[in-house]
Design an enzyme around this catalytic site. Structure first.
Site, PDB file in Angstrom:
ATOM      1  N   LYS A  11      47.980  45.239  47.604  1.00  0.00           N
ATOM      2  CA  LYS A  11      48.371  44.745  46.291  1.00  0.00           C
ATOM      3  C   LYS A  11      49.643  45.477  45.808  1.00  0.00           C
ATOM      4  O   LYS A  11      50.039  46.507  46.374  1.00  0.00           O
ATOM      5  CB  LYS A  11      47.189  44.927  45.320  1.00  0.00           C
ATOM      6  CG  LYS A  11      45.930  44.157  45.775  1.00  0.00           C
ATOM      7  CD  LYS A  11      44.865  44.069  44.699  1.00  0.00           C
ATOM      8  CE  LYS A  11      43.766  45.070  44.830  1.00  0.00           C
ATOM      9  NZ  LYS A  11      42.613  44.837  43.913  1.00  0.00           N
ATOM     10  N   TYR A  51      41.733  35.092  42.877  1.00  0.00           N
ATOM     11  CA  TYR A  51      40.644  35.811  42.212  1.00  0.00           C
ATOM     12  C   TYR A  51      39.771  34.873  41.367  1.00  0.00           C
ATOM     13  O   TYR A  51      39.162  35.318  40.387  1.00  0.00           O
ATOM     14  CB  TYR A  51      41.221  36.940  41.353  1.00  0.00           C
ATOM     15  CG  TYR A  51      41.471  38.222  42.131  1.00  0.00           C
ATOM     16  CD1 TYR A  51      40.461  38.805  42.915  1.00  0.00           C
ATOM     17  CD2 TYR A  51      42.694  38.869  42.078  1.00  0.00           C
ATOM     18  CE1 TYR A  51      40.685  39.983  43.627  1.00  0.00           C
ATOM     19  CE2 TYR A  51      42.919  40.066  42.787  1.00  0.00           C
ATOM     20  CZ  TYR A  51      41.909  40.603  43.559  1.00  0.00           C
ATOM     21  OH  TYR A  51      42.122  41.777  44.257  1.00  0.00           O
ATOM     22  N   ASN A 124      43.412  49.774  42.926  1.00  0.00           N
ATOM     23  CA  ASN A 124      42.766  50.263  44.149  1.00  0.00           C
ATOM     24  C   ASN A 124      43.476  49.794  45.413  1.00  0.00           C
ATOM     25  O   ASN A 124      42.940  49.867  46.510  1.00  0.00           O
ATOM     26  CB  ASN A 124      41.278  49.889  44.167  1.00  0.00           C
ATOM     27  CG  ASN A 124      41.061  48.401  44.013  1.00  0.00           C
ATOM     28  OD1 ASN A 124      41.996  47.622  44.136  1.00  0.00           O
ATOM     29  ND2 ASN A 124      39.829  48.008  43.769  1.00  0.00           N
ATOM     30  N   HIS A 127      42.912  44.599  48.850  1.00  0.00           N
ATOM     31  CA  HIS A 127      41.872  43.576  48.723  1.00  0.00           C
ATOM     32  C   HIS A 127      41.452  43.207  50.139  1.00  0.00           C
ATOM     33  O   HIS A 127      42.285  43.219  51.048  1.00  0.00           O
ATOM     34  CB  HIS A 127      42.433  42.322  48.035  1.00  0.00           C
ATOM     35  CG  HIS A 127      41.571  41.122  48.289  1.00  0.00           C
ATOM     36  ND1 HIS A 127      40.454  40.841  47.527  1.00  0.00           N
ATOM     37  CD2 HIS A 127      41.619  40.175  49.270  1.00  0.00           C
ATOM     38  CE1 HIS A 127      39.862  39.763  48.016  1.00  0.00           C
ATOM     39  NE2 HIS A 127      40.549  39.333  49.068  1.00  0.00           N
ATOM     40  N   GLU A 138      40.691  32.466  51.740  1.00  0.00           N
ATOM     41  CA  GLU A 138      41.840  33.310  51.409  1.00  0.00           C
ATOM     42  C   GLU A 138      42.944  33.198  52.465  1.00  0.00           C
ATOM     43  O   GLU A 138      44.133  33.162  52.130  1.00  0.00           O
ATOM     44  CB  GLU A 138      41.377  34.759  51.233  1.00  0.00           C
ATOM     45  CG  GLU A 138      40.479  34.910  49.995  1.00  0.00           C
ATOM     46  CD  GLU A 138      39.701  36.212  49.937  1.00  0.00           C
ATOM     47  OE1 GLU A 138      39.885  37.076  50.832  1.00  0.00           O
ATOM     48  OE2 GLU A 138      38.901  36.377  49.000  1.00  0.00           O
TER      49      GLU A 138
HETATM   50  P1  IDP Z   1      36.618  44.318  45.648  1.00  0.00           P
HETATM   51  O1  IDP Z   1      38.137  44.328  45.549  1.00  0.00           O
HETATM   52  O2  IDP Z   1      36.078  45.648  46.087  1.00  0.00           O
HETATM   53  O3  IDP Z   1      36.085  43.156  46.432  1.00  0.00           O
HETATM   54  P2  IDP Z   1      35.778  42.883  43.249  1.00  0.00           P
HETATM   55  O4  IDP Z   1      34.490  43.107  42.529  1.00  0.00           O
HETATM   56  O5  IDP Z   1      35.921  41.621  44.026  1.00  0.00           O
HETATM   57  O6  IDP Z   1      36.065  44.170  44.139  1.00  0.00           O
HETATM   58  O7  IDP Z   1      36.922  42.952  42.131  1.00  0.00           O
HETATM   59  C1  IDP Z   1      38.234  42.506  42.411  1.00  0.00           C
HETATM   60  C2  IDP Z   1      39.213  43.495  41.844  1.00  0.00           C
HETATM   61  O8  IDP Z   1      39.119  43.482  40.421  1.00  0.00           O
HETATM   62  C3  IDP Z   1      38.951  44.949  42.240  1.00  0.00           C
HETATM   63  O9  IDP Z   1      39.504  45.277  43.485  1.00  0.00           O
HETATM   64  C4  IDP Z   1      39.597  45.699  41.096  1.00  0.00           C
HETATM   65  O10 IDP Z   1      41.017  45.772  41.270  1.00  0.00           O
HETATM   66  C5  IDP Z   1      39.297  44.791  39.902  1.00  0.00           C
HETATM   67  N1  IDP Z   1      38.062  45.159  39.186  1.00  0.00           N
HETATM   68  C6  IDP Z   1      36.787  44.942  39.586  1.00  0.00           C
HETATM   69  N2  IDP Z   1      35.897  45.376  38.666  1.00  0.00           N
HETATM   70  C7  IDP Z   1      36.634  45.887  37.649  1.00  0.00           C
HETATM   71  C8  IDP Z   1      36.287  46.490  36.383  1.00  0.00           C
HETATM   72  O11 IDP Z   1      35.110  46.644  36.016  1.00  0.00           O
HETATM   73  N3  IDP Z   1      37.324  46.916  35.608  1.00  0.00           N
HETATM   74  C9  IDP Z   1      38.625  46.771  35.968  1.00  0.00           C
HETATM   75  N4  IDP Z   1      38.996  46.190  37.141  1.00  0.00           N
HETATM   76  C10 IDP Z   1      38.013  45.759  37.967  1.00  0.00           C
HETATM   77 MG    MG Z   2      36.213  41.120  45.987  1.00  0.00          MG
END
Ligand code: IDP
Ligand code: MG
Length: 160
Positions: A11, A51, A124, A127, A138
């Site tokens: 990202k 997303y 983070n 993805h 995707e």
């Molecule tokens: P993943 O990337 O580990 O699959 P997902 O639950 O699919 O996690 O969430 C997508 C992205 O949304 C995460 O990588 C993160 O950047 C963001 N995200 C997820 N949960 C939160 C939250 O509670 N607060 C802020 N950002 C979040």
């Molecule tokens: Mg995810």
């Protein structure tokens, strides 16, 4: 099928921090083959589509803002159990609790509390698809058939 293709996105936060090389190295050294790689400055529509499962959540707009804030590196990677292997290498969604040795655990430390304080998303860096269905969806959202290279000689069978 044990041989899978998965979708990975470095990202914009990972690209801006100059971590492309360090991150890709981890996938390659685990034995995954990169089948397609490209830098993409995605549109708002593509970010929202990518997303879509998070539409309506409190962090959705900041997640879309992050994805459209600069180029991302899109990667198609192949290997045995590639979907689970990449999720393992990436680590927990929240860098603060991601294990050391994972990409998110080694290169970032942001927690949910900090991201709420900043009114943004969790930075983070990576993805990855979480199932065979999301990998197919995707990969077709980010790549055309012409983006894929011919398979090169690999050592996959011996190392993964
Ligand atoms: P993943 O990337 O580990 O699959 P997902 O639950 O699919 O996690 O969430 C997508 C992205 O949304 C995460 O990588 C993160 O950047 C963001 N995200 C997820 N949960 C939160 C939250 O509670 N607060 C802020 N950002 C979040
Ligand atoms: Mg995810």
């Amino acid at each position: 099928m044990t041989l899978e293709k998965t979708f990975i996105l470095i990202k914009p936060d990972g690209v801006k921090r100059g971590l492309i090389g360090s991150i890709i190295q981890r996938y390659e050294r685990a034995g995954l083959r990169l089948c397609a790689v490209k830098l993409v400055s995605c549109t708002r529509e593509q970010a929202e589509e990518h997303y879509a499962e998070h539409r309506g959540k409190s962090f959705f707009s900041s997640l879309v803002a992050l994805l459209t804030s600069g180029p991302s590196l899109a990667i198609a990677a192949e290997g045995a159990h590639a979907i689970a292997v990449v999720r393992k290498l990436n680590g927990d969604t929240e860098p603060q609790s991601a294990a050391p040795g994972t990409i998110r655990g080694d290169f970032a430390h942001m927690g949910y509390t900090r991201s709420a304080e900043l009114k943004g998303t969790i930075n983070n860096m990576v993805h990855a698809s979480d199932s065979a269905e999301s990998a197919l969806r995707e990969l077709s959202l980010w790549f055309d058939d012409s983006d894929y290279t011919d398979p090169y000689e690999t050592v996959l069978k011996e190392f993964i």
